[in-house]
Design an enzyme around this catalytic site. Structure first.
Site, PDB file in Angstrom:
ATOM      1  CD  GLU A 133       2.733  -3.348  -2.270  1.00  0.00           C
ATOM      2  OE1 GLU A 133       3.222  -3.866  -1.259  1.00  0.00           O
ATOM      3  OE2 GLU A 133       1.503  -3.217  -2.459  1.00  0.00           O
ATOM      4  CD  GLU A 138      -4.365  -2.721  -3.003  1.00  0.00           C
ATOM      5  OE1 GLU A 138      -3.696  -1.682  -3.039  1.00  0.00           O
ATOM      6  OE2 GLU A 138      -4.458  -3.433  -1.986  1.00  0.00           O
TER       7      GLU A 138
END
Ligand SMILES: *[C@@H]1O[C@H](CO)[C@@H](O)[C@H](O)[C@H]1NC(C)=O
Ligand SMILES: *[C@@H]1O[C@H](CO)[C@@H](O)[C@H](O)[C@H]1NC(C)=O
Length: 242
Positions: A133, A138
């Protein structure tokens, strides 16, 4: 003229392949699918719905709206939060696999909400198993973007960069290159280098590219009582090599 032929071949061999062109949201169905690769639910309080995904003028607009009486009432994904929003997510049809024969640039420009309870993202995640990931964008309800690379769920490299709260567009980019069996990720904001992180064993592992507006979860709660908008434009993925 004969001296130009070898040069042309050499340039051709090194030319970037456009995996996703910067106007891809004008041809959404060619490049993108609705929702997460696994469906509509993840680890926040938003459930993705087609009505919350809008495209026009080369821009993707994801809208989170408070919802009532969702069915089923809780997310199907761990930690099974109560669903409070209908929101939007999309993923690229083409997967990204970094190998020693290529390198990738994953770029986009984002107007991202930073209010408590808003959790937009622009990220890569494993097609099979997990990790890899890599979080390129974010935002967890503060005036910061988090770049993250997960070796395991607890071994995570994180670099935070300040992000304006005025919903102005700013660019993010990850340049990914193999380093043996690992992948080196160089992160940029507004074309300025910010950080390098390494993903253990990411070389050769296929990844999805996801753009989503999740809610609450890691971004705090309660989230907004009105609508939240997250926009992406000029998202472009290029590959050098094969
Ligand atoms: C993840 O693994 C890579 C490769 O071994 C290493 O360089 C990196 O420091 C690790 N990340 C963290 C947060 O320990
Ligand atoms: C939610 O899932 C994302 C993507 O796998 C992961 O990065 C994050 O740590 C998870 N957060 C929580 C709070 O479960």
């Amino acid at each position: 003229m004969k001296y130009f032929a070898p040069l042309a071949l050499a340039v051709g061999a090194l030319a970037d392949v456009t995996v996703i062109p910067s106007d891809s949201f004008n041809s959404f169905g060619t490049y993108w699918n609705n929702f997460y690769p696994w469906g509509t639910d993840h680890n926040g309080s938003g459930r993705m719905a087609a009505s919350q995904i809008k495209t026009g003028s080369g821009t993707l607009t994801l809208v989170a709206s408070p919802t009532s009486n969702p069915s089923p009432p809780t997310s199907s994904a761990d930690p099974h939060l109560a669903i409070k929003y209908a929101s939007g997510a999309v993923h690229a049809k083409e997967q990204i696999t970094v190998t020693d024969a290529n390198s990738y640039s994953v770029y986009g420009e984002f107007s991202a909400p930073t209010a408590v309870g808003t959790w937009p993202a622009f990220w890569l995640t494993a097609v099979s198993g997990w990790p890899p990931e890599v979080d390129i964008g974010e935002w967890k309800g503060t005036a910061e973007n988090w770049y993250n690379t997960f070796n395991t769920s607890s071994v995570v490299a994180t670099t935070r960069v300040a992000w304006p709260t005025d919903l102005s567009f700013h660019s993010l980019e990850a340049r990914l290159t193999a380093a043996g069996s690992d992948v080196k990720i160089d992160f940029y904001m507004d074309d300025t280098f910010k950080a390098t992180q390494y993903g253990k064993g990411f070389a050769g592992a296929a990844m999805w590219l996801i753009i989503n507006l999740q809610m609450e979860g890691s971004s705090g709660s309660p989230g907004p009582t009105g609508e939240t908008t997250y926009q992406a434009r000029n998202v472009k993925v290029t590959r050098s090599g094969s």
